[in-house]
Design a protein around this motif. Sequence first.
Motif, PDB file in Angstrom:
ATOM      1  N   VAL B 166       0.834  -1.198   0.000  1.00  0.00           N
ATOM      2  CA  VAL B 166       0.000   0.000   0.000  1.00  0.00           C
ATOM      3  C   VAL B 166       0.876   1.258   0.000  1.00  0.00           C
ATOM      4  CG1 VAL B 166      -1.630   1.328   1.387  1.00  0.00           C
ATOM      5  CG2 VAL B 166      -1.923  -1.135   1.141  1.00  0.00           C
ATOM      6  N   PHE B 167       1.900   1.245   0.842  1.00  0.00           N
ATOM      7  CA  PHE B 167       2.771   2.408   0.972  1.00  0.00           C
ATOM      8  C   PHE B 167       3.494   2.714  -0.340  1.00  0.00           C
ATOM      9  CE2 PHE B 167       6.812   4.392   2.471  1.00  0.00           C
ATOM     10  CZ  PHE B 167       6.255   5.506   3.070  1.00  0.00           C
ATOM     11  N   THR B 168       4.049   1.676  -0.961  1.00  0.00           N
ATOM     12  CA  THR B 168       4.801   1.912  -2.199  1.00  0.00           C
ATOM     13  C   THR B 168       3.869   2.215  -3.374  1.00  0.00           C
ATOM     14  OG1 THR B 168       4.921  -0.477  -2.525  1.00  0.00           O
ATOM     15  CG2 THR B 168       6.840   0.578  -1.553  1.00  0.00           C
ATOM     16  N   THR B 169       2.634   1.689  -3.318  1.00  0.00           N
ATOM     17  CA  THR B 169       1.660   2.063  -4.350  1.00  0.00           C
ATOM     18  C   THR B 169       1.422   3.562  -4.294  1.00  0.00           C
ATOM     19  OG1 THR B 169       0.570  -0.072  -4.154  1.00  0.00           O
ATOM     20  CG2 THR B 169      -0.688   1.675  -5.192  1.00  0.00           C
ATOM     21  N   TYR B 170       1.265   4.064  -3.070  1.00  0.00           N
ATOM     22  CA  TYR B 170       1.057   5.497  -2.914  1.00  0.00           C
ATOM     23  C   TYR B 170       2.275   6.281  -3.418  1.00  0.00           C
ATOM     24  CZ  TYR B 170       0.844  10.047  -0.652  1.00  0.00           C
ATOM     25  OH  TYR B 170       0.870  11.391  -0.420  1.00  0.00           O
ATOM     26  N   LEU B 171       3.475   5.868  -3.027  1.00  0.00           N
ATOM     27  CA  LEU B 171       4.676   6.596  -3.455  1.00  0.00           C
ATOM     28  C   LEU B 171       4.785   6.586  -4.988  1.00  0.00           C
ATOM     29  CD1 LEU B 171       7.418   5.575  -0.855  1.00  0.00           C
ATOM     30  CD2 LEU B 171       5.868   7.531  -0.836  1.00  0.00           C
ATOM     31  N   ALA B 258     -13.155  -0.783 -10.829  1.00  0.00           N
ATOM     32  CA  ALA B 258     -12.334  -1.972 -11.046  1.00  0.00           C
ATOM     33  C   ALA B 258     -13.139  -3.206 -10.676  1.00  0.00           C
ATOM     34  CB  ALA B 258     -11.068  -1.908 -10.198  1.00  0.00           C
ATOM     35  N   PRO B 259     -12.967  -4.306 -11.420  1.00  0.00           N
ATOM     36  CA  PRO B 259     -13.694  -5.520 -11.069  1.00  0.00           C
ATOM     37  C   PRO B 259     -13.267  -6.029  -9.702  1.00  0.00           C
ATOM     38  CG  PRO B 259     -12.190  -5.904 -12.920  1.00  0.00           C
ATOM     39  CD  PRO B 259     -12.124  -4.454 -12.602  1.00  0.00           C
ATOM     40  N   GLY B 260     -14.235  -6.594  -8.964  1.00  0.00           N
ATOM     41  CA  GLY B 260     -13.932  -7.112  -7.627  1.00  0.00           C
ATOM     42  C   GLY B 260     -13.558  -6.004  -6.662  1.00  0.00           C
ATOM     43  N   TYR B 261     -14.035  -4.796  -6.906  1.00  0.00           N
ATOM     44  CA  TYR B 261     -13.743  -3.633  -6.051  1.00  0.00           C
ATOM     45  C   TYR B 261     -12.239  -3.440  -5.883  1.00  0.00           C
ATOM     46  CZ  TYR B 261     -18.603  -4.480  -4.850  1.00  0.00           C
ATOM     47  OH  TYR B 261     -19.937  -4.693  -4.922  1.00  0.00           O
ATOM     48  N   GLY B 262     -11.492  -3.951  -6.858  1.00  0.00           N
ATOM     49  CA  GLY B 262     -10.037  -3.970  -6.685  1.00  0.00           C
ATOM     50  C   GLY B 262      -9.378  -2.623  -6.899  1.00  0.00           C
ATOM     51  N   ILE B 263      -9.906  -1.604  -6.286  1.00  0.00           N
ATOM     52  CA  ILE B 263      -9.290  -0.285  -6.422  1.00  0.00           C
ATOM     53  C   ILE B 263      -8.322  -0.076  -5.283  1.00  0.00           C
ATOM     54  CG2 ILE B 263     -11.248   0.731  -7.596  1.00  0.00           C
ATOM     55  CD1 ILE B 263     -11.929   2.005  -4.831  1.00  0.00           C
ATOM     56  N   SER B 264      -7.412   0.847  -5.485  1.00  0.00           N
ATOM     57  CA  SER B 264      -6.582   1.220  -4.359  1.00  0.00           C
ATOM     58  C   SER B 264      -7.145   2.530  -3.831  1.00  0.00           C
ATOM     59  CB  SER B 264      -5.137   1.350  -4.811  1.00  0.00           C
ATOM     60  OG  SER B 264      -4.764   2.690  -4.791  1.00  0.00           O
ATOM     61  N   LEU B 265      -7.208   2.639  -2.538  1.00  0.00           N
ATOM     62  CA  LEU B 265      -7.779   3.856  -1.953  1.00  0.00           C
ATOM     63  C   LEU B 265      -6.707   4.898  -1.703  1.00  0.00           C
ATOM     64  CD1 LEU B 265     -10.397   2.542   0.602  1.00  0.00           C
ATOM     65  CD2 LEU B 265     -10.771   3.574  -1.617  1.00  0.00           C
ATOM     66  N   THR B 266      -5.514   4.668  -2.270  1.00  0.00           N
ATOM     67  CA  THR B 266      -4.451   5.636  -2.049  1.00  0.00           C
ATOM     68  C   THR B 266      -4.649   6.843  -2.959  1.00  0.00           C
ATOM     69  OG1 THR B 266      -3.159   4.383  -3.629  1.00  0.00           O
ATOM     70  CG2 THR B 266      -2.711   3.973  -1.322  1.00  0.00           C
ATOM     71  N   ASN B 267      -4.229   7.976  -2.454  1.00  0.00           N
ATOM     72  CA  ASN B 267      -4.257   9.222  -3.212  1.00  0.00           C
ATOM     73  C   ASN B 267      -5.639   9.554  -3.760  1.00  0.00           C
ATOM     74  OD1 ASN B 267      -2.743  11.445  -3.885  1.00  0.00           O
ATOM     75  ND2 ASN B 267      -2.261  10.688  -5.939  1.00  0.00           N
ATOM     76  N   GLN B 268      -6.684   9.406  -2.929  1.00  0.00           N
ATOM     77  CA  GLN B 268      -8.038   9.692  -3.366  1.00  0.00           C
ATOM     78  C   GLN B 268      -8.332  11.188  -3.273  1.00  0.00           C
ATOM     79  OE1 GLN B 268     -10.390   7.834  -4.715  1.00  0.00           O
ATOM     80  NE2 GLN B 268      -9.083   6.013  -4.711  1.00  0.00           N
ATOM     81  N   THR B 269      -9.302  11.608  -4.101  1.00  0.00           N
ATOM     82  CA  THR B 269      -9.732  13.002  -4.030  1.00  0.00           C
ATOM     83  C   THR B 269     -10.598  13.197  -2.791  1.00  0.00           C
ATOM     84  OG1 THR B 269     -11.498  12.358  -5.492  1.00  0.00           O
ATOM     85  CG2 THR B 269      -9.658  13.535  -6.475  1.00  0.00           C
ATOM     86  N   GLY B 270     -10.867  14.423  -2.466  1.00  0.00           N
ATOM     87  CA  GLY B 270     -11.652  14.714  -1.261  1.00  0.00           C
ATOM     88  C   GLY B 270     -10.797  15.508  -0.304  1.00  0.00           C
TER      89      GLY B 270
END
Lengths: 324, 349
Positions: B166-171, B258-270
């Motif tokens: 998760v951390f490296t996905t965000y980076l 994304a299928p299977g709700y396979g989204i990453s919640l990193t760097n979301q708007t809001g």
Amino acid sequence: MVAVSQQQLVMSMDTSIRRAPKSSSDTLFRLASFGSALLVLIVLAGIIGSMIWGGLPAFREFGLGFITSSVWDVQRDQYGAWVAIVGTLTTAFIALLIGVPISLGIAIFLTQLCPPWLKRPVATTIELLAAVPSIIYGMWGLFVFAPLFAKFVQIPVSQIVEGLPIFGTILYARVPSGVGILTAGIILAIMIIPFIASVARDILDQVPPILRESAYGIGCTTWEVVRHVLLPQAGVSIIGAIMLGLGRALGETMAVTFVVGNANRLSASFFDPGSTIASRIANEFNEAIGLQLNALMALGCILFLVTFLVLVLARLLIARVKVN
Amino acid sequence: MKFKSIAALAGFAAVSCSLAVSAAEITGAGATFPFPIYARWAETYNKETQNRLNYQSIGSSGGIRQIRAKTVDFGATDAPLKGEELQKDGLVQFPVVMGGVVPVYNIQGVATGQLKLTGEVLADIFNGRITKWNDAKIAGANPGVKLTDATITPVYRSDGSGTTSVFTTYLSQVSESWKSGPGAGASVQWPIGQGGKGNEGVAALVQQVPNSIGYVEYAYAKQNNIPVSQLQNKAGKFVSPEAKTFQAAAAGADWKSAPGYGISLTNQTGDEAWPITAPTFILVYKNSDKPEQVTEALKFFDWAFNKGDQAALDLDYVPLPAQVKTMVRSTWQNELKDKAGQPLLKNPS
């Protein structure tokens, strides 16, 4: 023929008390004990076989480069074992360097110098140390030893050697965190001391007392007795004890994982973090898939090979000492 | 006296036998991150329904392997499977609960929440491009905070983990150089720093090494009182990690993308969204050999959606927003059916 005549002989005497040994139960016993011995070989062959099988894709992909490359990049599926191999050998060597003199000191003290009332408690304590699970050494190393080591060794030593040639590099801590190759070596030393010490003590106990007493009789000092009588007598067996410790140091996993710093980098300083083969496997096996899993299996093969080579070397050494 | 106790024992045995007959046992394996909350839910669920959950936290990849080998009723993973993988194996994936990853640090005189970091600065620190705490890029976002020219020591997870993923996905999302360098995954090649094993290993190193920075699961940082930094989110606001900001990230996300709700919640708007938030997922078979076991698993998660929010919050996890739960329930209705075409879970609440 022989069996028959024996049977007749036994039968001719009144043998209501003791029956003739049945050859069938004897065979059964022989088979059972042979089977037990065989089982060890089968299990060992199975382990080696499955590890080679698992590691084969990695060896095929990278060839000899798997051993010489120091890249370990899971994202790009590039694997090399060099850093882990160097880390394994370095930490084990440091452990021996520290552990062997202390272990021998303990063994000599216990067998030669120790007052009888102290013998039991010291010996028991050392055996207890051997029974401590390695994860405890790891936790203790990380939470207790590392901060103290950073404060009282790494920082002062780094300040002293800063700027000096050679020492300014190998004993300089860029990050005095307390964990690293040297810390792992020290923890390993503590872990192997009980093994080497208790085996060495048993060996020294077996040196015939007459030798020792004769040496004292002609006026030798304690040091001379130890140096020229006991150690030469026990020499070969002590090398065996040291190898036992080395084997454990090479393969130790959990404790090292906690204190080695887990960095895949070669560094000139003993204070810097590194990694060992066993710690790499412990860290990554859980979440490894595909080629990464193969590479970890291949690492296991290499550890097997390294341990095997070390044992062979030890055997050769013992053989040479014996001849001399 | 003796007879009495034997009789009591026999009676007890009879009762427990009859329970064993009626109660279902659900087996699952996978991610370690949600293990504490699954265990807590399972305990309460067991008290209410007598049904038992046997969950083995063996790691996300292990969970995927186990469900593929069909040795468990459900698999659990932090890193979602991609659409084509789900299709190929005939698996259905849905999120259950969320958590966050937070940067933790050890700088003398800087208390928790005082340090503000942008995503790019965080990436540059872990990349070795920013090496001093008084670097202009850090100081610029932190007027009034006393930062010296001490060298920064990054601390990372040495074991392969969903947290690192998760951390490296965000980076990777916030830094081009990170994306083309170490990249995103359960374990990456860290250019500098020290590795600790597990959350506890990272936390121990951060607390021992002055001027260090690491990352751990939110729950771990909170329960151990380790200073955490604020982060700048996509909207440009600095936010602190807390249940509110995690939920803001979940609420703003496009779960259907994304299928299977396979989204990453990193760097979301809001405006309020914490940028390193992540859901954890469950995998079950569409056409299981044991559909009744899948039904039992769904019953458990349906119960958790209904009654498990407070337990999740108590353990510093973040419940899914209500609309996401509704979406997941309709997925169960539409995709998980028995041979007769009836939904496996008859009446979700």
